[in-house]
Design a protein around this motif. Structure first.
Motif, PDB file in Angstrom:
ATOM      1  N   ALA A 144       0.740  -1.653   0.269  1.00 47.92           N
ATOM      2  CA  ALA A 144      -0.168   0.356  -0.141  1.00 47.92           C
ATOM      3  C   ALA A 144       1.340   1.180   0.270  1.00 47.92           C
ATOM      4  CB  ALA A 144      -0.989   0.112   1.176  1.00 47.92           C
ATOM      5  N   ASP A 145       0.146   2.560  -0.248  1.00 47.84           N
ATOM      6  CA  ASP A 145       1.113   3.303   0.388  1.00 47.84           C
ATOM      7  C   ASP A 145       1.690   3.568   1.133  1.00 47.84           C
ATOM      8  OD1 ASP A 145       0.602   4.071  -2.406  1.00 47.84           O
ATOM      9  OD2 ASP A 145      -1.538   6.159  -1.961  1.00 47.84           O
ATOM     10  N   LEU A 146       3.170   3.776   1.183  1.00 48.62           N
ATOM     11  CA  LEU A 146       3.665   4.093   2.605  1.00 48.62           C
ATOM     12  C   LEU A 146       3.765   5.560   3.059  1.00 48.62           C
ATOM     13  CD1 LEU A 146       7.099   1.660   1.793  1.00 48.62           C
ATOM     14  CD2 LEU A 146       4.858   1.350   3.300  1.00 48.62           C
ATOM     15  N   PRO A 147       3.842   5.904   4.278  1.00 49.50           N
ATOM     16  CA  PRO A 147       4.223   7.241   4.787  1.00 49.50           C
ATOM     17  C   PRO A 147       5.503   7.798   4.261  1.00 49.50           C
ATOM     18  CG  PRO A 147       4.542   5.388   6.319  1.00 49.50           C
ATOM     19  CD  PRO A 147       3.830   4.806   5.731  1.00 49.50           C
ATOM     20  N   LYS A 148       5.827   8.983   4.346  1.00 49.77           N
ATOM     21  CA  LYS A 148       7.008   9.585   4.000  1.00 49.77           C
ATOM     22  C   LYS A 148       8.191   9.155   4.732  1.00 49.77           C
ATOM     23  CE  LYS A 148       9.381  14.144   4.089  1.00 49.77           C
ATOM     24  NZ  LYS A 148       9.299  15.472   3.618  1.00 49.77           N
ATOM     25  N   LEU A 149       8.307   9.178   6.229  1.00 44.83           N
ATOM     26  CA  LEU A 149       9.527   7.702   6.809  1.00 44.83           C
ATOM     27  C   LEU A 149       9.004   6.583   6.644  1.00 44.83           C
ATOM     28  CD1 LEU A 149       9.019   9.922  10.304  1.00 44.83           C
ATOM     29  CD2 LEU A 149      10.286  10.373   8.309  1.00 44.83           C
ATOM     30  N   SER A 150       9.954   5.941   6.126  1.00 46.24           N
ATOM     31  CA  SER A 150       9.946   3.893   5.824  1.00 46.24           C
ATOM     32  C   SER A 150      10.873   3.880   4.791  1.00 46.24           C
ATOM     33  CB  SER A 150       8.455   4.167   4.266  1.00 46.24           C
ATOM     34  OG  SER A 150       8.475   4.405   3.310  1.00 46.24           O
ATOM     35  N   ASP A 151      11.140   3.012   5.484  1.00 47.58           N
ATOM     36  CA  ASP A 151      12.545   2.099   4.642  1.00 47.58           C
ATOM     37  C   ASP A 151      11.631   1.250   4.070  1.00 47.58           C
ATOM     38  OD1 ASP A 151      14.413   1.073   3.783  1.00 47.58           O
ATOM     39  OD2 ASP A 151      16.124   1.965   4.946  1.00 47.58           O
ATOM     40  N   VAL A 152      11.625   0.579   2.895  1.00 54.66           N
ATOM     41  CA  VAL A 152      10.718  -1.315   3.012  1.00 54.66           C
ATOM     42  C   VAL A 152      11.585  -1.663   1.363  1.00 54.66           C
ATOM     43  CG1 VAL A 152       8.999  -2.327   2.112  1.00 54.66           C
ATOM     44  CG2 VAL A 152       8.922  -0.498   3.094  1.00 54.66           C
ATOM     45  N   ARG A 153      12.950  -2.855   2.381  1.00 58.70           N
ATOM     46  CA  ARG A 153      13.285  -3.039   1.043  1.00 58.70           C
ATOM     47  C   ARG A 153      12.940  -4.666   0.759  1.00 58.70           C
ATOM     48  NH1 ARG A 153      19.345  -1.409   3.572  1.00 58.70           N
ATOM     49  NH2 ARG A 153      18.735   0.861   4.356  1.00 58.70           N
ATOM     50  N   ASN A 154      12.503  -5.313   0.145  1.00 58.42           N
ATOM     51  CA  ASN A 154      11.880  -6.295  -0.464  1.00 58.42           C
ATOM     52  C   ASN A 154      12.826  -7.787  -0.824  1.00 58.42           C
ATOM     53  OD1 ASN A 154      11.399  -5.727  -2.701  1.00 58.42           O
ATOM     54  ND2 ASN A 154       9.662  -6.685  -3.441  1.00 58.42           N
ATOM     55  N   ASN A 155      14.023  -6.992  -0.995  1.00 57.61           N
ATOM     56  CA  ASN A 155      15.441  -8.169  -1.290  1.00 57.61           C
ATOM     57  C   ASN A 155      16.088  -8.500  -0.343  1.00 57.61           C
ATOM     58  OD1 ASN A 155      16.459  -5.463  -1.232  1.00 57.61           O
ATOM     59  ND2 ASN A 155      17.442  -5.015  -2.581  1.00 57.61           N
ATOM     60  N   LEU A 156      16.083  -7.762   1.192  1.00 56.90           N
ATOM     61  CA  LEU A 156      16.483  -8.841   2.073  1.00 56.90           C
ATOM     62  C   LEU A 156      15.605  -9.650   2.737  1.00 56.90           C
ATOM     63  CD1 LEU A 156      17.277  -5.368   3.792  1.00 56.90           C
ATOM     64  CD2 LEU A 156      18.427  -6.373   2.526  1.00 56.90           C
ATOM     65  N   GLY A 157      16.571 -10.785   2.903  1.00 53.88           N
ATOM     66  CA  GLY A 157      16.048 -11.861   3.105  1.00 53.88           C
ATOM     67  C   GLY A 157      15.501 -11.215   5.101  1.00 53.88           C
ATOM     68  N   SER A 158      15.971 -10.708   6.097  1.00 50.81           N
ATOM     69  CA  SER A 158      14.969 -10.495   7.258  1.00 50.81           C
ATOM     70  C   SER A 158      14.720  -8.708   7.531  1.00 50.81           C
ATOM     71  CB  SER A 158      15.416 -11.113   8.191  1.00 50.81           C
ATOM     72  OG  SER A 158      16.813 -10.564   8.761  1.00 50.81           O
ATOM     73  N   ALA A 159      13.726  -8.660   8.585  1.00 56.48           N
ATOM     74  CA  ALA A 159      13.707  -7.458   9.101  1.00 56.48           C
ATOM     75  C   ALA A 159      15.059  -6.890  10.072  1.00 56.48           C
ATOM     76  CB  ALA A 159      12.310  -6.810   9.457  1.00 56.48           C
ATOM     77  N   SER A 160      15.962  -8.097  10.166  1.00 55.00           N
ATOM     78  CA  SER A 160      16.800  -7.972  10.460  1.00 55.00           C
ATOM     79  C   SER A 160      17.938  -7.170  10.521  1.00 55.00           C
ATOM     80  CB  SER A 160      17.059  -9.307  11.587  1.00 55.00           C
ATOM     81  OG  SER A 160      15.923  -9.538  12.728  1.00 55.00           O
ATOM     82  N   THR A 161      17.571  -8.005   9.290  1.00 53.93           N
ATOM     83  CA  THR A 161      18.998  -7.353   8.634  1.00 53.93           C
ATOM     84  C   THR A 161      19.127  -5.841   7.785  1.00 53.93           C
ATOM     85  OG1 THR A 161      19.331  -9.462   6.699  1.00 53.93           O
ATOM     86  CG2 THR A 161      20.189  -7.729   5.866  1.00 53.93           C
ATOM     87  N   LEU A 162      17.701  -5.371   7.859  1.00 50.78           N
ATOM     88  CA  LEU A 162      17.560  -3.758   7.639  1.00 50.78           C
ATOM     89  C   LEU A 162      17.488  -2.854   8.469  1.00 50.78           C
ATOM     90  CD1 LEU A 162      16.735  -1.931   5.635  1.00 50.78           C
ATOM     91  CD2 LEU A 162      13.678  -3.206   6.369  1.00 50.78           C
ATOM     92  N   VAL A 163      17.179  -3.760   9.937  1.00 46.62           N
ATOM     93  CA  VAL A 163      17.861  -2.878  10.868  1.00 46.62           C
ATOM     94  C   VAL A 163      18.558  -2.705  11.472  1.00 46.62           C
ATOM     95  CG1 VAL A 163      17.127  -2.443  13.549  1.00 46.62           C
ATOM     96  CG2 VAL A 163      14.835  -3.589  11.732  1.00 46.62           C
TER      97      VAL A 163
END
Length: 512
Positions: free
Chosen positions: A111-130
């Motif tokens: 869906a539409d994301l808020p301005k403050l967002s980081d979505v990377r669907n190429n990563l295996g986990s949210a743990s990696t992103l954080v």
């Protein structure tokens, strides 16, 4: 988005999705640690109908001291709400009212994301992103061994014991975290309940086998995604089964696991093909997985979005038909070519020469001594090499990394004295596989230009191919319709694939 952009808020609530898994808890824990380090008032919560009950997660909360609270009655928070490992408004996370919203997630945007967002669907986990976001702020999660262990376990569980890791950042985090291995073992050995054991047995008993292509399809009840890996790993040990697909369907996602034990089928490629534009998939050559978005699957088949349809019946049939169809398409679409024992016919071939281009190169003995076993980590995957004096690495015009022998390098490229300072999406690295010492490829890159004196014969593909090159007969290179298959005029067994979007940049036709 940078995490420091969120520090302007004094009250911060971090929300995991309902029924949180290890990755949601770990990534939420890491955000909490960061905000508290920065002197902010923050708390970590989850909602939903059920309190955490799984044995491995209860061990995780206790042993890793994760201060998450269950807030089923909460409906509004002050200040900033950060949803982690999920997206605000999704079905899998109870909606909270908040003054400001931020999203940190590794799933496909829904869906539409808020301005403050980081979505990377190429990563295996949210743990990696954080982990990556925290690292960019100059902090080291290894300062808290319990947190480092949590992040490791988050990636471990969300990638089916690392079998579905595909992005180099996932591998970087896996390598760099200092973890408590005994806690990892304890959590891992408490992952399957008796009910999930029953689900596994029932699913395997109802397999579908396709004798000609030697693949198996297993349809399971909704369960922990790691159970799919257990099913497919076990089934692949069966004589006559080269590839296995195991999947389940839920209203939130269609999750699948892929296994292969033959070099002609890369599990990561098959997983990406199955996902198509309906989700995401990836992993290793022999172990991979992915997911489909139910709403995209329904849209593809123009199904009604009647709110009364919870996805239990129609969605099951859609997912099953889709996955069976995609498996058949995959096995029907490829021709396999073994370059060592093949020469290409001249039908449709035209002669081309290389257009002079700027490249980077690395002489590997400048990085580590001759005889060193190394792993070169790139965006396209890991390359394992034992260095000898003839080994070079090339850095292509889009940042792709590939090995080249000294003889062909000298023949095809002219070295220059100036530096090669281009920037790419990911900074590739070279690691000594024995000592673990890691160095940046770009720190050693020198400048070269192609001579334009190498002639090739090439034609566009009218069928997809899997090419085992003369220098690597264990891993194939895939070519799609419209890509070019080519061979060097001076070596008919030096066959390779050139992507269609690069061909005109690299080669020009020789008029006969």
């Amino acid at each position: 988005m940078r995490l420091n952009e969120l520090l302007k808020f004094n009250n911060i609530t971090i929300q995991c999705h309902d029924n949180p898994d290890a990755d949601a808890l770990a990534s939420g824990y890491a955000l909490l640690w960061y905000f508290e380090k920065m002197g902010k008032k923050a708390k970590l919560i989850y909602k939903g109908k059920n309190k955490i009950q799984k044995s491995n997660l209860k061990i995780m909360l206790e042993k890793l001291e994760i201060p998450v609270s269950y807030e089923p009655e909460l409906d509004k928070v002050k200040g900033l709400l950060v949803t982690v490992d999920c997206q605000y408004g999704q079905k899998n996370v109870s909606k909270l009212k908040a003054d400001h919203i931020a999203v940190i997630d590794h799933h496909q945007k829904s869906a539409d994301l808020p301005k403050l967002s980081d979505v990377r669907n190429n990563l295996g986990s949210a743990s990696t992103l954080v982990w990556d976001l925290i690292k960019k702020e100059g902090l080291d999660v290894n300062d808290n061994p319990l947190l480092a262990t949590a992040l490791y376990y988050g990636l471990y569980t969300d990638t089916n014991k690392f079998s579905e890791v595909s992005h180099p950042l996932d591998r970087d985090m896996q390598d760099e975290l200092i973890v408590n291995k005994s806690i990892i073992v304890e959590m891992s050995n408490s992952n399957i309940s008796l009910n999930e054991l029953k689900i596994t047995g029932n699913a395997i008993l109802n397999y579908k086998y396709f004798k000609k292509e030697k693949y198996l399809i297993i349809h399971a009840e909704a369960c922990d995604p790691n159970i799919l890996g257990v099913m497919s790993d076990f089934s692949l040990e069966t004589a006559g089964v080269n590839v296995c697909l195991a999947y389940f369907v839920s209203p939130i996602e269609v999750k699948f696991s892929v296994r292969s034990c033959v070099k002609e089928v890369h599990a990561n490629e098959l997983a990406a093909f199955l996902a198509g534009d309906l989700g995401g998939g990836g992993g290793h050559i022999f172990k991979a997985g992915g997911s489909l978005r139910p709403e995209k699957l329904k849209q593809k088949y123009k199904e009604s979005k009647d709110k009364k349809d919870k996805g239990s019946g129609k969605l099951e049939a859609l997912a099953t038909n889709y996955l069976h169809m995609r498996m058949k398409e995959y096995f029907d679409m490829y021709e396999v070519i073994y370059a060592k024992e093949t020469t290409l016919g001249m039908d449709g071939m035209k002669k081309y020469v290389k257009i002079p281009q700027e490249f980077g190169y690395v002489k590997l003995t400048d990085v580590f001594p001759k005889g060193t076993l190394i792993t070169v980590r790139t965006l396209e995957g890991d390359i394992d090499i034992t260095i000898d004096k003839s080994h070079y690495l090339m850095v292509g015009i889009t940042g792709e990394i590939y090995p080249i022998a000294k003889e062909k390098f000298k023949k095809s490229y002219k070295t220059l004295d100036d530096s090669f300072d281009k920037k790419f999406e990911y900074d590739p690295s070279i690691k000594n596989s024995v000592t673990g010492e890691k160095k940046s490829v770009m720190a050693y890159v020198k400048h070269a230009v192609s001579k334009g004196n190498v002639s090739i014969y090439a034609r566009p593909l009218d069928k997809c191919v899997k090419l085992f090159t003369a220098w690597d007969d264990e891993k194939y290179y895939s070519g799609g319709i419209g890509d070019y298959i080519a061979f060097r005029e001076d070596d008919p067994h030096d066959i390779y694939i050139i992507k269609k979007d690069l061909f005109d940049q690299l080669y020009k036709e020789v008029k006969m």
